[in-house]
Motif scaffolding. Structure first.
Motif, PDB file in Angstrom:
ATOM      1  N   THR A  61     -65.544  33.249 -86.762  1.00 35.14           N
ATOM      2  CA  THR A  61     -65.204  31.852 -86.930  1.00 35.14           C
ATOM      3  C   THR A  61     -64.023  31.496 -86.042  1.00 35.14           C
ATOM      4  N   VAL A  62     -64.218  30.610 -85.092  1.00 38.79           N
ATOM      5  CA  VAL A  62     -63.171  30.152 -84.199  1.00 38.79           C
ATOM      6  C   VAL A  62     -63.207  28.639 -84.205  1.00 38.79           C
ATOM      7  N   ARG A  63     -62.078  28.010 -84.408  1.00 33.29           N
ATOM      8  CA  ARG A  63     -62.026  26.551 -84.407  1.00 33.29           C
ATOM      9  C   ARG A  63     -60.977  26.088 -83.424  1.00 33.29           C
ATOM     10  N   ALA A  64     -61.204  24.944 -82.804  1.00 30.11           N
ATOM     11  CA  ALA A  64     -60.233  24.315 -81.916  1.00 30.11           C
ATOM     12  C   ALA A  64     -60.308  22.814 -82.122  1.00 30.11           C
ATOM     13  N   ASP A  65     -59.146  22.172 -82.100  1.00 32.24           N
ATOM     14  CA  ASP A  65     -59.118  20.718 -82.213  1.00 32.24           C
ATOM     15  C   ASP A  65     -59.663  20.059 -80.958  1.00 32.24           C
ATOM     16  N   VAL A  66     -59.281  20.614 -79.805  1.00 31.60           N
ATOM     17  CA  VAL A  66     -59.666  20.055 -78.516  1.00 31.60           C
ATOM     18  C   VAL A  66     -60.067  21.207 -77.598  1.00 31.60           C
ATOM     19  N   VAL A  67     -61.075  20.984 -76.777  1.00 33.47           N
ATOM     20  CA  VAL A  67     -61.434  21.916 -75.715  1.00 33.47           C
ATOM     21  C   VAL A  67     -61.192  21.211 -74.382  1.00 33.47           C
ATOM     22  N   VAL A  68     -60.493  21.894 -73.470  1.00 34.95           N
ATOM     23  CA  VAL A  68     -60.226  21.355 -72.140  1.00 34.95           C
ATOM     24  C   VAL A  68     -60.951  22.228 -71.120  1.00 34.95           C
ATOM     25  N   LEU A  69     -61.816  21.612 -70.335  1.00 30.10           N
ATOM     26  CA  LEU A  69     -62.545  22.308 -69.282  1.00 30.10           C
ATOM     27  C   LEU A  69     -61.958  21.960 -67.925  1.00 30.10           C
ATOM     28  N   THR A  70     -61.960  22.919 -67.016  1.00 28.96           N
ATOM     29  CA  THR A  70     -61.552  22.689 -65.631  1.00 28.96           C
ATOM     30  C   THR A  70     -62.586  23.358 -64.727  1.00 28.96           C
ATOM     31  N   ALA A  71     -62.578  22.992 -63.442  1.00 32.67           N
ATOM     32  CA  ALA A  71     -63.502  23.605 -62.494  1.00 32.67           C
ATOM     33  C   ALA A  71     -62.822  24.679 -61.657  1.00 32.67           C
ATOM     34  N   LEU A  72     -61.557  24.468 -61.273  1.00 26.19           N
ATOM     35  CA  LEU A  72     -60.864  25.332 -60.324  1.00 26.19           C
ATOM     36  C   LEU A  72     -59.713  26.069 -60.989  1.00 26.19           C
ATOM     37  N   GLU A  73     -59.310  27.173 -60.366  1.00 22.97           N
ATOM     38  CA  GLU A  73     -58.207  27.969 -60.904  1.00 22.97           C
ATOM     39  C   GLU A  73     -56.901  27.179 -60.921  1.00 22.97           C
ATOM     40  N   VAL A  74     -56.643  26.392 -59.873  1.00 26.23           N
ATOM     41  CA  VAL A  74     -55.395  25.635 -59.819  1.00 26.23           C
ATOM     42  C   VAL A  74     -55.330  24.631 -60.971  1.00 26.23           C
ATOM     43  N   GLU A  75     -56.468  24.074 -61.354  1.00 26.84           N
ATOM     44  CA  GLU A  75     -56.519  23.147 -62.485  1.00 26.84           C
ATOM     45  C   GLU A  75     -56.304  23.892 -63.791  1.00 26.84           C
ATOM     46  N   TYR A  76     -56.922  25.051 -63.908  1.00 32.67           N
ATOM     47  CA  TYR A  76     -56.816  25.866 -65.123  1.00 32.67           C
ATOM     48  C   TYR A  76     -55.362  26.265 -65.373  1.00 32.67           C
ATOM     49  N   ARG A  77     -54.674  26.672 -64.306  1.00 37.06           N
ATOM     50  CA  ARG A  77     -53.268  27.078 -64.454  1.00 37.06           C
ATOM     51  C   ARG A  77     -52.401  25.907 -64.928  1.00 37.06           C
ATOM     52  N   ALA A  78     -52.666  24.718 -64.403  1.00 35.13           N
ATOM     53  CA  ALA A  78     -51.883  23.541 -64.792  1.00 35.13           C
ATOM     54  C   ALA A  78     -52.083  23.214 -66.267  1.00 35.13           C
ATOM     55  N   VAL A  79     -53.294  23.349 -66.763  1.00 35.53           N
ATOM     56  CA  VAL A  79     -53.583  23.086 -68.179  1.00 35.53           C
ATOM     57  C   VAL A  79     -52.970  24.183 -69.052  1.00 35.53           C
ATOM     58  N   GLU A 136     -53.947  22.583 -50.168  1.00 35.15           N
ATOM     59  CA  GLU A 136     -52.907  23.513 -50.611  1.00 35.15           C
ATOM     60  C   GLU A 136     -51.664  22.775 -51.082  1.00 35.15           C
ATOM     61  N   ARG A 137     -51.378  21.661 -50.476  1.00 33.50           N
ATOM     62  CA  ARG A 137     -50.205  20.874 -50.860  1.00 33.50           C
ATOM     63  C   ARG A 137     -50.470  20.012 -52.085  1.00 33.50           C
ATOM     64  N   TRP A 138     -51.627  19.325 -52.124  1.00 28.63           N
ATOM     65  CA  TRP A 138     -51.816  18.284 -53.127  1.00 28.63           C
ATOM     66  C   TRP A 138     -52.645  18.682 -54.342  1.00 28.63           C
ATOM     67  N   GLN A 139     -53.491  19.703 -54.234  1.00 37.36           N
ATOM     68  CA  GLN A 139     -54.257  20.090 -55.417  1.00 37.36           C
ATOM     69  C   GLN A 139     -53.373  20.541 -56.580  1.00 37.36           C
ATOM     70  N   PRO A 140     -52.323  21.367 -56.343  1.00 37.54           N
ATOM     71  CA  PRO A 140     -51.427  21.712 -57.461  1.00 37.54           C
ATOM     72  C   PRO A 140     -50.725  20.492 -58.056  1.00 37.54           C
ATOM     73  N   VAL A 141     -50.301  19.566 -57.187  1.00 39.98           N
ATOM     74  CA  VAL A 141     -49.619  18.350 -57.664  1.00 39.98           C
ATOM     75  C   VAL A 141     -50.562  17.526 -58.534  1.00 39.98           C
ATOM     76  N   ALA A 142     -51.764  17.249 -58.013  1.00 38.74           N
ATOM     77  CA  ALA A 142     -52.725  16.431 -58.756  1.00 38.74           C
ATOM     78  C   ALA A 142     -53.145  17.110 -60.053  1.00 38.74           C
ATOM     79  N   SER A 143     -53.256  18.439 -60.035  1.00 38.60           N
ATOM     80  CA  SER A 143     -53.627  19.167 -61.254  1.00 38.60           C
ATOM     81  C   SER A 143     -52.539  19.037 -62.314  1.00 38.60           C
ATOM     82  N   ARG A 144     -51.281  19.173 -61.910  1.00 41.26           N
ATOM     83  CA  ARG A 144     -50.177  19.034 -62.884  1.00 41.26           C
ATOM     84  C   ARG A 144     -50.137  17.626 -63.467  1.00 41.26           C
ATOM     85  N   HIS A 145     -50.370  16.620 -62.623  1.00 41.97           N
ATOM     86  CA  HIS A 145     -50.336  15.241 -63.111  1.00 41.97           C
ATOM     87  C   HIS A 145     -51.482  14.981 -64.100  1.00 41.97           C
ATOM     88  N   ALA A 146     -52.680  15.451 -63.771  1.00 38.46           N
ATOM     89  CA  ALA A 146     -53.818  15.259 -64.679  1.00 38.46           C
ATOM     90  C   ALA A 146     -53.592  15.989 -65.993  1.00 38.46           C
TER      91      ALA A 146
END
Length: 442
Positions: free
Chosen positions: A9-27, A235-245
């Motif tokens: 039994t595993v429960r979560a209030d919210v699930v967050v999906l990402t496509a890329l590693e840089v997005e996953y790290r930001a979340v 390389e410059r903007w994907q980390p920035v945009a991921s952190r903002h999202a």
């Protein structure tokens, strides 16, 4: 608010999906103690806690990889494993118009720009659209009008102060590198109000559409603009945009109503036994907490004119959650309605992930039920719910979707009756009817 359990039994209030590693790290940076949980049909998730003042929410995260198909499949796995109250897709996108690098777009709708007919004279679009959940869109609008979400941005560099928008996105399987490309021109002609383009948003919302009671929203940070894309730029903007999202997403999660969950629903230490493993739950215990749980979101079609949104923390009305003997349709022959045991004015117990899994396995065990022909026959006999479920195959995902739909529309008794008619002498059909009765479903 929610819980993570042990093996079964595993429960979560919210699930967050990402496509890329840089997005996953930001979340992942917003969570405390993220740790892996058991895989769901090969999909690996991590579970952590997001604390916002005195409130805490259990959040599961998963990296789908690029593309609409993977996003759609991951939604089904997340729904089956966690039964979340909301699902978010968070990551980067390419800006089409009216946005700057680092801005955030919460999609109120996502267009599939690749659907159409390729003819001798050219491509004729037959664009499809999926909408994000109404309640989540309303919550996103509240986040957008303030600047609290910007204070959640994790330290990185001196990127400009971002803005946020609630507007449509377009999604497809191609990387669009210029506005004068074939797809770029197509987007201008057929998706003129879309602010950005991604590769997963439509598949993600399509997966949520197939899972009743699952609210979903796409949140994107702008990492490039059409005609301004390259490896150095990414390389410059994907980390920035991921952190903002991610910052926007967790501000939105922080504003979701916190349910007054029972202690049994809270995270427990690894190896601790869940109450379900220790003792059976009485019908009174199972139904009572639901009366105190606030409504979270509704479908776009649900609110009547002049009514308040459930996002305003209003508790669910008991009249909507209660079942009486007079309203309860008869179950399959030989079964006994439990509506009288629930009692007038008492809310129905919502099925747990384990309950749904048991019912799905029992339904699929009915003779011939996994064949496409029998599955379509079953859905044809359920006109009130059959149109909301995939008719292509009969697997676990489709069975879970059908069961959730029947639970939502109080058609579980009707389903049991149809199964009994299609397989009158099958022990699995009788077992399915028995379980429907046991769970007190209508």
């Amino acid at each position: 608010m929610g819980a993570g359990g042990n093996g079964d039994t595993v429960r979560a209030d919210v699930v967050v999906l990402t496509a890329l590693e840089v997005e996953y790290r930001a979340v992942r940076a917003h969570l405390e103690d993220p740790h892996p949980v058991r895989a769901e049909r090969g999909a690996l998730f991590e579970l952590g806690v997001f604390r916002d003042g005195s409130a805490e929410r259990t959040v599961a995260i998963h990296m789908t990889g690029p593309g609409n198909p993977g996003a759609a499949a991951s939604v089904e796995r997340a729904a089956a494993l966690f039964a979340p109250r909301a699902l978010l897709f968070v990551g980067v996108a390419g800006g089409l118009k009216d946005v700057a690098l680092g801005d955030v777009v919460a999609a109120d709708a996502v267009y599939d720009y690749e659907t159409g007919k390729d003819t001798e004279s050219g491509f004729l679009p037959r664009q499809k659209t999926h909408q994000s959940a109404y309640g989540l869109v309303q919550l996103a609008r509240l986040v957008t009008v303030g600047d609290a979400w910007q204070r959640r941005i994790r330290p990185g560099d001196d990127a400009p102060r971002p803005n946020a928008h609630v507007k449509p996105l377009a999604a497809g399987g191609r990387v669009v590198a210029h506005h004068r490309s074939d797809v770029g021109l197509r987007l201008t002609a057929g998706a003129g109000d879309a602010l950005a383009v991604d590769m997963e948003g439509f598949g993600f919302l399509a997966g949520a559409y197939l899972n009743q009671q699952l609210d979903a929203l796409v949140i994107r940070g702008i990492s490039d603009l059409l005609g301004d894309k390259g490896e150095a730029h990414d390389e410059r903007w994907q980390p920035v945009a991921s952190r903002h999202a991610a910052a926007f997403a967790f501000e939105l999660i922080g504003r979701m109503p916190v349910a007054a969950d029972a202690p049994a629903d809270r995270p427990r230490a690894a190896g601790a036994r869940t109450p379900a493993a220790e003792a059976p739950v009485s019908s009174a215990e199972a139904s009572a907490p639901a009366a105190d749980e606030p409504a979270l979101f509704t479908d776009a079609s649900a609110p009547a004119a002049g009514t308040r949104s459930p996002a305003a923390d209003e508790p669910a009305l008991a009249a909507d959650a209660s079942a009486t003997a007079a309203d309860t349709p008869a179950l399959a022959a030989g079964t006994r309605s439990l509506a009288a045991g629930v009692g007038p004015g008492r809310p129905r117990r919502r099925l747990t992930v384990r309950d749904l899994g048991v019912l799905a396995e029992t339904l699929l065990a009915v003779s011939g039920m996994t064949s496409p022909a029998r599955w379509q026959q079953l859905l044809d006999e359920l006109p009130t719910v059959g149109t909301a479920v995939s008719r292509q195959s009969a697997g676990r995902a489709e069975a879970l979707s059908l069961l959730r739909t029947c639970e939502t529309r109080r058609a579980m008794g009707e389903l049991a009756e149809v199964v009994a008619v299609l397989a009158p002498d099958d022990p699995a059909a009788a077992e399915f009817a028995r379980r429907v009765e046991e769970f007190g479903l209508e």
